[in-house]
Design a protein around this motif. Structure first.
Motif, PDB file in Angstrom:
ATOM      1  N   ARG A 418      -1.614  47.921  11.190  1.00 47.61           N
ATOM      2  CA  ARG A 418      -1.628  49.103  12.066  1.00 47.61           C
ATOM      3  C   ARG A 418      -0.714  50.281  12.022  1.00 47.61           C
ATOM      4  O   ARG A 418       0.151  50.174  11.621  1.00 47.61           O
ATOM      5  CB  ARG A 418      -2.161  48.593  13.672  1.00 47.61           C
ATOM      6  CG  ARG A 418      -2.923  47.504  13.892  1.00 47.61           C
ATOM      7  CD  ARG A 418      -3.025  47.184  15.220  1.00 47.61           C
ATOM      8  NE  ARG A 418      -3.534  48.144  16.197  1.00 47.61           N
ATOM      9  CZ  ARG A 418      -3.034  48.747  16.957  1.00 47.61           C
ATOM     10  NH1 ARG A 418      -1.667  48.722  17.353  1.00 47.61           N
ATOM     11  NH2 ARG A 418      -3.574  49.591  17.740  1.00 47.61           N
ATOM     12  N   LEU A 419      -1.126  51.464  12.182  1.00 47.70           N
ATOM     13  CA  LEU A 419      -0.484  52.555  12.546  1.00 47.70           C
ATOM     14  C   LEU A 419      -0.967  53.326  13.725  1.00 47.70           C
ATOM     15  O   LEU A 419      -1.483  54.284  13.500  1.00 47.70           O
ATOM     16  CB  LEU A 419      -0.682  53.342  11.021  1.00 47.70           C
ATOM     17  CG  LEU A 419       0.481  54.650  11.091  1.00 47.70           C
ATOM     18  CD1 LEU A 419       1.911  53.890  10.854  1.00 47.70           C
ATOM     19  CD2 LEU A 419       0.308  55.173   9.518  1.00 47.70           C
ATOM     20  N   PRO A 420      -0.304  52.940  14.924  1.00 47.21           N
ATOM     21  CA  PRO A 420      -0.864  53.430  15.881  1.00 47.21           C
ATOM     22  C   PRO A 420      -0.227  54.847  16.269  1.00 47.21           C
ATOM     23  O   PRO A 420       0.928  54.800  16.153  1.00 47.21           O
ATOM     24  CB  PRO A 420      -0.293  52.585  17.027  1.00 47.21           C
ATOM     25  CG  PRO A 420       0.534  51.410  16.309  1.00 47.21           C
ATOM     26  CD  PRO A 420       0.620  51.755  15.233  1.00 47.21           C
ATOM     27  N   ALA A 421      -0.915  55.767  16.500  1.00 49.55           N
ATOM     28  CA  ALA A 421      -0.602  57.384  17.005  1.00 49.55           C
ATOM     29  C   ALA A 421      -1.114  57.939  17.871  1.00 49.55           C
ATOM     30  O   ALA A 421      -2.129  57.522  18.245  1.00 49.55           O
ATOM     31  CB  ALA A 421      -0.753  57.922  15.279  1.00 49.55           C
ATOM     32  N   ARG A 422      -0.299  58.932  18.416  1.00 47.43           N
ATOM     33  CA  ARG A 422      -1.081  59.820  19.251  1.00 47.43           C
ATOM     34  C   ARG A 422      -0.783  61.353  18.917  1.00 47.43           C
ATOM     35  O   ARG A 422      -0.226  61.709  18.076  1.00 47.43           O
ATOM     36  CB  ARG A 422      -0.339  59.552  20.812  1.00 47.43           C
ATOM     37  CG  ARG A 422       1.073  59.911  20.836  1.00 47.43           C
ATOM     38  CD  ARG A 422       1.619  59.893  22.287  1.00 47.43           C
ATOM     39  NE  ARG A 422       2.930  59.564  21.975  1.00 47.43           N
ATOM     40  CZ  ARG A 422       3.730  58.386  22.440  1.00 47.43           C
ATOM     41  NH1 ARG A 422       3.071  57.483  23.209  1.00 47.43           N
ATOM     42  NH2 ARG A 422       5.221  58.273  22.363  1.00 47.43           N
ATOM     43  N   PHE A 423      -1.764  62.028  19.487  1.00 46.22           N
ATOM     44  CA  PHE A 423      -1.717  63.550  19.228  1.00 46.22           C
ATOM     45  C   PHE A 423      -2.440  64.342  20.377  1.00 46.22           C
ATOM     46  O   PHE A 423      -3.159  63.802  21.237  1.00 46.22           O
ATOM     47  CB  PHE A 423      -2.610  63.651  17.810  1.00 46.22           C
ATOM     48  CG  PHE A 423      -3.770  62.917  17.829  1.00 46.22           C
ATOM     49  CD1 PHE A 423      -4.964  63.451  18.456  1.00 46.22           C
ATOM     50  CD2 PHE A 423      -3.782  61.670  17.288  1.00 46.22           C
ATOM     51  CE1 PHE A 423      -5.956  62.668  18.303  1.00 46.22           C
ATOM     52  CE2 PHE A 423      -5.017  60.740  17.092  1.00 46.22           C
ATOM     53  CZ  PHE A 423      -6.266  61.401  17.808  1.00 46.22           C
ATOM     54  N   THR A 424      -2.449  65.526  20.661  1.00 50.12           N
ATOM     55  CA  THR A 424      -3.059  66.293  21.384  1.00 50.12           C
ATOM     56  C   THR A 424      -4.614  66.068  20.963  1.00 50.12           C
ATOM     57  O   THR A 424      -4.978  66.316  19.946  1.00 50.12           O
ATOM     58  CB  THR A 424      -2.558  67.900  21.483  1.00 50.12           C
ATOM     59  OG1 THR A 424      -1.225  67.767  21.550  1.00 50.12           O
ATOM     60  CG2 THR A 424      -3.347  68.750  22.296  1.00 50.12           C
ATOM     61  N   PRO A 425      -5.513  65.983  21.800  1.00 49.32           N
ATOM     62  CA  PRO A 425      -6.806  65.834  21.914  1.00 49.32           C
ATOM     63  C   PRO A 425      -7.450  66.971  21.180  1.00 49.32           C
ATOM     64  O   PRO A 425      -7.204  68.061  21.456  1.00 49.32           O
ATOM     65  CB  PRO A 425      -7.450  65.098  23.155  1.00 49.32           C
ATOM     66  CG  PRO A 425      -6.419  64.742  23.898  1.00 49.32           C
ATOM     67  CD  PRO A 425      -5.179  65.562  23.418  1.00 49.32           C
ATOM     68  N   ILE A 426      -8.520  66.842  20.164  1.00 48.09           N
ATOM     69  CA  ILE A 426      -9.190  67.954  19.716  1.00 48.09           C
ATOM     70  C   ILE A 426     -10.591  67.718  19.934  1.00 48.09           C
ATOM     71  O   ILE A 426     -10.742  66.436  19.873  1.00 48.09           O
ATOM     72  CB  ILE A 426      -8.709  68.355  18.305  1.00 48.09           C
ATOM     73  CG1 ILE A 426      -9.013  66.988  17.317  1.00 48.09           C
ATOM     74  CG2 ILE A 426      -7.351  68.731  17.904  1.00 48.09           C
ATOM     75  CD1 ILE A 426      -8.823  67.368  15.685  1.00 48.09           C
ATOM     76  N   SER A 427     -11.189  68.753  19.664  1.00 47.49           N
ATOM     77  CA  SER A 427     -12.900  68.639  19.615  1.00 47.49           C
ATOM     78  C   SER A 427     -13.501  69.552  19.039  1.00 47.49           C
ATOM     79  O   SER A 427     -12.747  70.608  18.476  1.00 47.49           O
ATOM     80  CB  SER A 427     -13.174  68.560  21.196  1.00 47.49           C
ATOM     81  OG  SER A 427     -12.957  69.847  21.701  1.00 47.49           O
ATOM     82  N   PRO A 428     -14.646  69.409  18.470  1.00 49.80           N
ATOM     83  CA  PRO A 428     -15.383  70.307  17.648  1.00 49.80           C
ATOM     84  C   PRO A 428     -15.674  71.773  18.313  1.00 49.80           C
ATOM     85  O   PRO A 428     -15.702  71.870  19.332  1.00 49.80           O
ATOM     86  CB  PRO A 428     -16.629  69.865  17.422  1.00 49.80           C
ATOM     87  CG  PRO A 428     -16.740  68.241  17.550  1.00 49.80           C
ATOM     88  CD  PRO A 428     -15.473  68.326  18.633  1.00 49.80           C
TER      89      PRO A 428
END
Ligand code: HEM
Length: 442
Positions: A418-428
């Motif tokens: 696994r490579l668990p990551a977080r980031f600022t959510p984005i949306s279309p």
């Protein structure tokens, strides 16, 4: 010259000789054959390679319970073997008679009539079908398809603010891509993904068999669809190639190409992302620093090859090779990982070095007649996949320290679980010129 020895190494539990290993070239310093499987090897394969170096250019290893092999760990010896098809064969049929049919290494080594297990003219015939097929895909079309696939996948998890970059991205991207390249619509992609996932992760023999049947079903439908109507795709090109492959041969080359392609591509994307997200020199790159995804990929190819140990070979006669007698038909593998990182020749450590590590020679694609035939396409796919992900998720970071990442056990691959990551959510962003914008900016 010394004579071939006559007795072999014993199993680590002392129960008797290992299958598939005839003579031991030298006694092990610790009287046990090092294992290339299990949690210890998965956690730190490089410590095992370091111990193996005490044997010289080749070392005896166990690749599954009771299955022995010789592993080439010296770079020069690896090249000598890989460039000598007169002495060495890829045909595993005689060897596999000496190994239990249900051994976990059989799916990777058991003989099939495909490019990987054939020699000479037969090998050239199969290989040409595959290289001619990939040569017909213009790089700009391949890149556009990777971009489209990457965007579709990022859209699935972009709004969540977190993802497992292996399970949700690196593992599925090559399969969705192959589904398209071989000529099926996206609606079939998830079937291919769940079949392959089941084959890799099936906890019981029944689950693995079910997944394998699902994969066969997928390929059967693929062939049936192309028999009805050819298209501009690899399957149709394999079928119509002047080499005139039989239906069975076409199926075997498709299965092999998908199998040979998806796992190392997943691992190249995964291992490169893991480096980028834990090394400041890459992290700052995401906002204009010094090292690029291309550097991370070359760093992985040099220091952590996605296929760690493979290139199974069998000598056609008893041969004295770099200080060891190898008996006819004995299994020999090449450790790309150990050879690449041999002291004195490799870019040491996990970093890319000041100028990046792209320049050095390495064996990550193997070498000689069976070296990876599509490395250009594979590089384009991996580079584009990483560039796309890091372009959209520019503040992405791992949620566990690099040292706590887990790798799948097994002798052949260097594969993150696994490579668990977080980031600022984005949306279309329906209206914008780019498809995404950060919800944080709204
Ligand atoms: C689009 C993705 C890929 C496809 C379709 C693909 C396909 C293949 C095929 C058909 C072969 C067998 C060649 C022969 O026996 O003559 C092969 C060999 C090989 N490939 Fe790739 N490959 C891909 C990506 C990669 C990646 C990313 C790596 C690792 C960096 C890799 C490493 C290798 C190695 C080491 C071999 C030699 C295996 C052996 O001799 O046992 N491949 N590949």
């Amino acid at each position: 010259m010394t004579s071939p020895p006559t007795s072999g190494p014993s199993g680590t539990d002392g129960t008797g000789p290992l299958h598939g290993v005839m003579p031991a070239p030298k006694a092990s310093p610790r009287h046990e054959v090092p294992k290339l499987y299990g949690p210890d090897f998965a956690a730190d394969p490089y410590a095992v390679y370091d111990r193996l170096r005490t044997y010289g250019a080749l070392a005896p290893v166990e690749i599954a319970p009771g299955v022995g092999a010789m592993l080439v760990i010296d770079y020069r010896a690896a090249l000598d073997l890989l460039h000598d098809p007169v002495t060495w064969s890829k045909d595993s049929r005689t060897w596999q008679e000496t190994v239990p049919a249900d051994s976990p290494v059989m799916p990777m080594i058991g003989w099939r009539p495909n490019v990987l297990f054939s020699d000479g003219e037969e090998h050239e015939r199969y290989r040409k079908v595959i290289t001619d097929g990939f040569d017909r895909i213009p790089p700009q079309d391949l890149r556009a398809l990777v971009v489209e696939t990457a965007d579709a996948l990022i859209a699935r998890f972009g709004a969540d603010g977190e993802a497992d970059l292996i399970g949700q991205y690196a593992r599925v991207l090559p399969l969705m891509l192959f589904n398209r390249l071989f000529g099926l619509p996206d609606s079939y992609g998830d079937r291919l993904i769940s079949a392959i996932a089941g084959m890799l992760e099936g906890n019981t023999p029944e689950e693995a068999a079910e997944a394998s049947a699902a994969f066969e079903g997928y390929v059967g439908e693929l062939i049936a669809a192309k028999k009805q109507a050819r298209g501009q795709d690899l399957t149709s090109w394999f079928m119509d190639h002047p080499a005139e492959l039989s239906d069975e041969e076409v199926i075997h080359q498709i299965v092999l190409t998908m199998g040979a392609g998806h796992e190392p591509t997943t691992n190249l994307i995964g291992n490169a992302l893991a480096r980028m997200l834990t090394d400041d020199r890459y992290y700052s790159t995401l906002s204009g620093g010094a090292l690029t995804p291309r550097d991370a990929i070359h760093d992985v190819l040099q220091n952590e090859p996605p296929m760690a140990n493979y290139s199974t070979h069998f000598p056609k006669r008893d041969v004295y090779f770099h200080g060891n007698w190898i008996r006819t038909g004995q299994l020999v593998l090449v450790s790309y990982a150990a050879a690449n990182t041999q002291r004195g020749r490799a870019h040491a450590g996990t970093g890319a070095g000041a100028g990046g590590s792209g320049g050095g020679a390495h064996l990550a694609w193997s070498a000689g007649p069976h070296s990876c035939p599509v490395r250009r396409s594979a590089l384009l796919i991996t580079t584009t996949a990483i560039e796309r992900l890091t372009a959209w998720l520019s503040d992405i970071e791992l949620t566990v320290p690099h040292g706590r990442l887990a790798y799948r056990p097994g002798p052949f691959h260097r594969a993150l679980t696994r490579l668990p990551a977080r980031f600022t959510p984005i949306s279309p962003d329906q209206a914008g010129a780019t498809p995404w914008e950060s919800t944080a900016n709204r």
